[in-house]
Design a protein around this motif. Sequence first.
Motif, PDB file in Angstrom:
ATOM      1  N   THR A 191      28.764 -28.078  -5.499  1.00 23.38           N
ATOM      2  CA  THR A 191      29.961 -28.642  -4.866  1.00 23.38           C
ATOM      3  C   THR A 191      30.619 -27.617  -3.954  1.00 23.38           C
ATOM      4  OG1 THR A 191      30.325 -30.100  -6.755  1.00 23.38           O
ATOM      5  CG2 THR A 191      32.208 -29.700  -5.306  1.00 23.38           C
ATOM      6  N   GLU A 192      30.707 -26.389  -4.437  1.00 22.10           N
ATOM      7  CA  GLU A 192      31.336 -25.348  -3.626  1.00 22.10           C
ATOM      8  C   GLU A 192      30.515 -25.023  -2.383  1.00 22.10           C
ATOM      9  OE1 GLU A 192      33.621 -21.112  -4.460  1.00 22.10           O
ATOM     10  OE2 GLU A 192      32.734 -22.273  -6.083  1.00 22.10           O
ATOM     11  N   LEU A 193      29.190 -24.993  -2.528  1.00 25.78           N
ATOM     12  CA  LEU A 193      28.345 -24.721  -1.364  1.00 25.78           C
ATOM     13  C   LEU A 193      28.435 -25.838  -0.338  1.00 25.78           C
ATOM     14  CD1 LEU A 193      25.121 -23.287  -3.071  1.00 25.78           C
ATOM     15  CD2 LEU A 193      26.813 -22.026  -1.725  1.00 25.78           C
ATOM     16  N   ARG A 194      28.479 -27.081  -0.814  1.00 26.52           N
ATOM     17  CA  ARG A 194      28.589 -28.208   0.128  1.00 26.52           C
ATOM     18  C   ARG A 194      29.909 -28.147   0.881  1.00 26.52           C
ATOM     19  NH1 ARG A 194      28.357 -34.187  -2.282  1.00 26.52           N
ATOM     20  NH2 ARG A 194      30.343 -33.475  -3.146  1.00 26.52           N
ATOM     21  N   ASN A 195      30.978 -27.846   0.169  1.00 29.11           N
ATOM     22  CA  ASN A 195      32.284 -27.771   0.830  1.00 29.11           C
ATOM     23  C   ASN A 195      32.360 -26.595   1.804  1.00 29.11           C
ATOM     24  OD1 ASN A 195      33.152 -29.989  -0.608  1.00 29.11           O
ATOM     25  ND2 ASN A 195      34.132 -28.778  -2.215  1.00 29.11           N
ATOM     26  N   LYS A 196      31.695 -25.517   1.457  1.00 29.58           N
ATOM     27  CA  LYS A 196      31.765 -24.312   2.283  1.00 29.58           C
ATOM     28  C   LYS A 196      30.840 -24.373   3.490  1.00 29.58           C
ATOM     29  CE  LYS A 196      31.084 -19.276   1.978  1.00 29.58           C
ATOM     30  NZ  LYS A 196      30.770 -18.134   1.084  1.00 29.58           N
ATOM     31  N   LEU A 197      29.631 -24.943   3.302  1.00 30.53           N
ATOM     32  CA  LEU A 197      28.600 -24.840   4.331  1.00 30.53           C
ATOM     33  C   LEU A 197      28.229 -26.159   4.985  1.00 30.53           C
ATOM     34  CD1 LEU A 197      26.220 -22.429   2.368  1.00 30.53           C
ATOM     35  CD2 LEU A 197      27.866 -21.803   4.148  1.00 30.53           C
ATOM     36  N   ILE A 601      17.808 -14.421   2.753  1.00 35.77           N
ATOM     37  CA  ILE A 601      17.955 -15.822   3.155  1.00 35.77           C
ATOM     38  C   ILE A 601      19.342 -16.351   2.821  1.00 35.77           C
ATOM     39  CG2 ILE A 601      17.180 -18.199   2.712  1.00 35.77           C
ATOM     40  CD1 ILE A 601      14.404 -17.084   2.132  1.00 35.77           C
ATOM     41  N   PHE A 602      19.806 -16.113   1.593  1.00 38.44           N
ATOM     42  CA  PHE A 602      20.941 -16.873   1.063  1.00 38.44           C
ATOM     43  C   PHE A 602      22.270 -16.116   0.988  1.00 38.44           C
ATOM     44  CE2 PHE A 602      17.199 -18.949  -0.901  1.00 38.44           C
ATOM     45  CZ  PHE A 602      17.389 -20.235  -0.404  1.00 38.44           C
ATOM     46  N   GLU A 603      22.261 -14.810   0.834  1.00 35.34           N
ATOM     47  CA  GLU A 603      23.512 -14.133   0.514  1.00 35.34           C
ATOM     48  C   GLU A 603      24.510 -14.162   1.670  1.00 35.34           C
ATOM     49  OE1 GLU A 603      24.816 -10.205  -1.972  1.00 35.34           O
ATOM     50  OE2 GLU A 603      23.528  -9.862  -0.228  1.00 35.34           O
ATOM     51  N   ASP A 604      24.033 -14.141   2.904  1.00 34.05           N
ATOM     52  CA  ASP A 604      24.973 -14.118   4.030  1.00 34.05           C
ATOM     53  C   ASP A 604      25.809 -15.391   4.078  1.00 34.05           C
ATOM     54  OD1 ASP A 604      22.298 -15.101   4.697  1.00 34.05           O
ATOM     55  OD2 ASP A 604      23.106 -15.524   6.697  1.00 34.05           O
ATOM     56  N   PHE A 611      26.202 -16.090  -4.466  1.00 34.26           N
ATOM     57  CA  PHE A 611      24.789 -15.723  -4.533  1.00 34.26           C
ATOM     58  C   PHE A 611      24.412 -15.282  -5.946  1.00 34.26           C
ATOM     59  CE2 PHE A 611      21.438 -12.393  -3.992  1.00 34.26           C
ATOM     60  CZ  PHE A 611      20.406 -13.245  -3.628  1.00 34.26           C
ATOM     61  N   GLN A 612      25.270 -14.505  -6.588  1.00 26.08           N
ATOM     62  CA  GLN A 612      25.005 -14.089  -7.962  1.00 26.08           C
ATOM     63  C   GLN A 612      24.997 -15.299  -8.909  1.00 26.08           C
ATOM     64  OE1 GLN A 612      24.023 -11.064  -8.929  1.00 26.08           O
ATOM     65  NE2 GLN A 612      24.102 -10.508  -6.753  1.00 26.08           N
ATOM     66  N   ASP A 613      25.894 -16.254  -8.682  1.00 25.35           N
ATOM     67  CA  ASP A 613      25.887 -17.483  -9.477  1.00 25.35           C
ATOM     68  C   ASP A 613      24.572 -18.238  -9.281  1.00 25.35           C
ATOM     69  OD1 ASP A 613      28.473 -16.763 -10.037  1.00 25.35           O
ATOM     70  OD2 ASP A 613      29.377 -18.258  -8.708  1.00 25.35           O
ATOM     71  N   PHE A 614      24.145 -18.328  -8.034  1.00 23.51           N
ATOM     72  CA  PHE A 614      22.924 -19.041  -7.667  1.00 23.51           C
ATOM     73  C   PHE A 614      21.714 -18.455  -8.397  1.00 23.51           C
ATOM     74  CE2 PHE A 614      19.451 -19.179  -4.335  1.00 23.51           C
ATOM     75  CZ  PHE A 614      19.139 -20.521  -4.488  1.00 23.51           C
ATOM     76  N   TRP A 635      19.159 -21.809   6.766  1.00 33.64           N
ATOM     77  CA  TRP A 635      19.271 -20.655   5.874  1.00 33.64           C
ATOM     78  C   TRP A 635      18.589 -19.418   6.444  1.00 33.64           C
ATOM     79  CZ3 TRP A 635      22.562 -20.801   1.946  1.00 33.64           C
ATOM     80  CH2 TRP A 635      22.883 -22.047   1.348  1.00 33.64           C
ATOM     81  N   TRP A 636      17.573 -19.588   7.311  1.00 31.42           N
ATOM     82  CA  TRP A 636      16.817 -18.424   7.781  1.00 31.42           C
ATOM     83  C   TRP A 636      17.682 -17.496   8.643  1.00 31.42           C
ATOM     84  CZ3 TRP A 636      12.804 -17.497   5.097  1.00 31.42           C
ATOM     85  CH2 TRP A 636      11.946 -18.506   4.654  1.00 31.42           C
TER      86      TRP A 636
END
Length: 797
Positions: A191-197, A601-604, A611-614, A635-636
């Motif tokens: 949910t947080e990733l969808r709202n953020k990205l 790929i993902f941390e930026d 990212f740590q949660d992921f 993501w790349w």
Amino acid sequence: MKLLKKILVGLLIAVVLFVFIGLVFINSLTPTYSGEQELTDLTADVSVYFDAYGIPHIYGETEEDALRALGYVHAQDRLWQMELLRRIAKGRLSAVFGADLVETDMFMLTLGIDEHTNKTMSHLDMDSKTVQLAQAYLDGINAFVDKGPTPVEFYLTGLDKTPFQLEDVYNTIGYMAFSFAMGHKTDPLLTELRNKLGDGYIQDLAITSDTSSTWIKNYKLPSRDSVSASVTAQVTQLLEKLPVPQFVGSNSWVLAPEKTKNGKVILANDPHIGFAQPSVWYEAHVTAKNYEKYGYHIAGIPFPLLGHDRNLAYGLTMFQNDDINFYFEEYHPSDSTKYKTAAGYASFEIVTKTIKVKDGEDVEFQFKKTKNGPLLNGVSKQLYSERPIAVSWVYTQLDNQVMDALYGMTHATNMEEFKKALPKIHAPGLNIMYGDAEGNVAWWATAKLFEMPDSLSTKFILNGAVANEQPLNYLDFSENPSAVNPPWQYVYSANNQPDSVNGKLVPGYYLPENRAKRIVSLLEGKDKWDKSEAAKMILDVTSSVNPSLVAEMIRLVDIKELSPEQTKQMDLLKNWDGSYQLNSTAATLYHRAEYRVVKNIFEDEMGEGLFQDFLKTHLFKRQIAHIAKKDHSPWWDNINTPDVKEDKASIATVSFKEAWESLVEDFGPNPDEWTWDKVHTVEHEHPIGQVESLRTYFNVGPFPIHGSREVINNLSFGYDDTGFYKVTVGPSTRRIIDFSDIENSISILPTGQSGNPLSKHYKDQALLYVNGEFRKMMMNKEEIIRESTDILLFAPK
């Protein structure tokens, strides 16, 4: 001089006396494996023969007598473990470990396991056989609590021993059920990733299972919104403080007679659970009139979750179905005591709890409940959301019949009786694996599954204020995935996605196909299996997926940017077979590179915290192969370098170079020194072993160990910048049950049978486990009596 001599002699006598008293005291704390004990309410003598590894073989006239003896010997080896497990659901860890566990206690109390137990207890049939046998087991525990030696952990923590009650059994089952759940780690994160990205990023995540991956096949024919701080992070941190392991994954397969050399069923099972000391399972062989079971027990639970006898055998893996949903709730605009529902506004239920804190003041707190479940807001000081979030968990919403299910499973004499018990398991979701002497093999996914409205994903936080985001109905057990005597002549489970039932997939948090693909390839490629070959397979350390990921990375790396030595190692990596032996250097280089690829790929986009949660989710494990297949994805590109647009090839190249540099820094420039044994180790940690001065006395290990994450011999670890892989999860036992030679079936535990550090069985299996060895699960009484050196006799009091 004479005075000095007298003083020295006096001091020597005092020291000798002190040491003698200390040795006597220490010896008094060890478990009693021989001699005689009296137990109240026995109808006749009970004999307990301990084998060379401390496994009790209990012979009683009645099952109640045998379970009283089981309770006693289980407690003398595992009372500390029992104590911790029963405390979790009731929020009583802070009373042992102090203020650091207060927020964890608050979270567990908010979940409502203890309240659900109270509700269950209020309508239990106290005359049922389930309850009578459970009470007999508790009587045995309490006999040890009353007159047995106090384990050393109680002295070190200043904790008093107190009797165990039936509610403790149900609370322990409740914690076990929550330990299996993965929704609390995934839904808030997505949910947080969808709202953020936005959806463009979300659609390239492996949220649903890939239809081209390995799924478990069913066979039904009879025959043989905005979150301002990471909920995921806070819940994960609270659970990581628990001083007991969590359940994670597992493998199991059962071979039909047509697949075995001797024409009899073979069952293999290795549940994957967080490593800890003591280890999870307590083995016991219990025999009474009309009853026999060789079983694996959770501390404080009378019936074994894994077991076998001469008629049938069963094991389990985690189903990984989605049984937790999160809901955004909406406050009344002017009345904070109310929240919005589809039918109008309703009042929050307010619950008040008090937590005892060692060396501190009691902590009183309140939480609110909606029709969906308790609000997590305010449970942790760091757990903050702009909107209230409720958690809805199947376990606390339906009647608890899990104990009755365990009774039915352990007392079944054939497949039909066994199957009748399974619908009573509403949570946790389990894959129950079955085989018997008649030649039947079966797999049933057990859980109370629910149906949600079409196109609604439960992998995101739902809207609690509307009617169309609620479960439509619960499904009948007949609609659960299963396979009974399938024509392909085996069943298996590796926590992967089961195939659809009636055209619908069961949503869940399944692990990637890696282990499943390897299991299926080995089973399909061979018939005529025997026990030794099954044992070799359960120790298999070859990845079915990682070599293909290596090939994809090598294809993309710009060779012109590499040194001659790097190019040489790239060629060696290209020929890697995916095996994780201790002397492998390719395995070390692969994981250093894989982590750098994932990080780059993902941390930026996610930021360090998300990212740590992921990295702690099953979603991350599925994502590795998923993203590797995509040539184009948002993501790349690294959003922190707006003047440069990274692509798949540039990420692969820079990641390989970063991995190389980190290995040179840690082990020097010679790649021959980068062996897997230097980075992949296991240490079985005791809660008191966190005190450095006591670590060597309570912890077991560390040991270098072969295997890796998501191979059959699944010795798993978390990723971080260190590049060292401390194994935290692995096979909690490895069992091979062969019905052609049932008395020579084999098993192993990670450390030892006893949880008492002063016992000779505290860690006597640790090296066997690390070296991939087994020991016999004895069932022949004559052999047991002949081989046993320790015999404990319980007599009626």
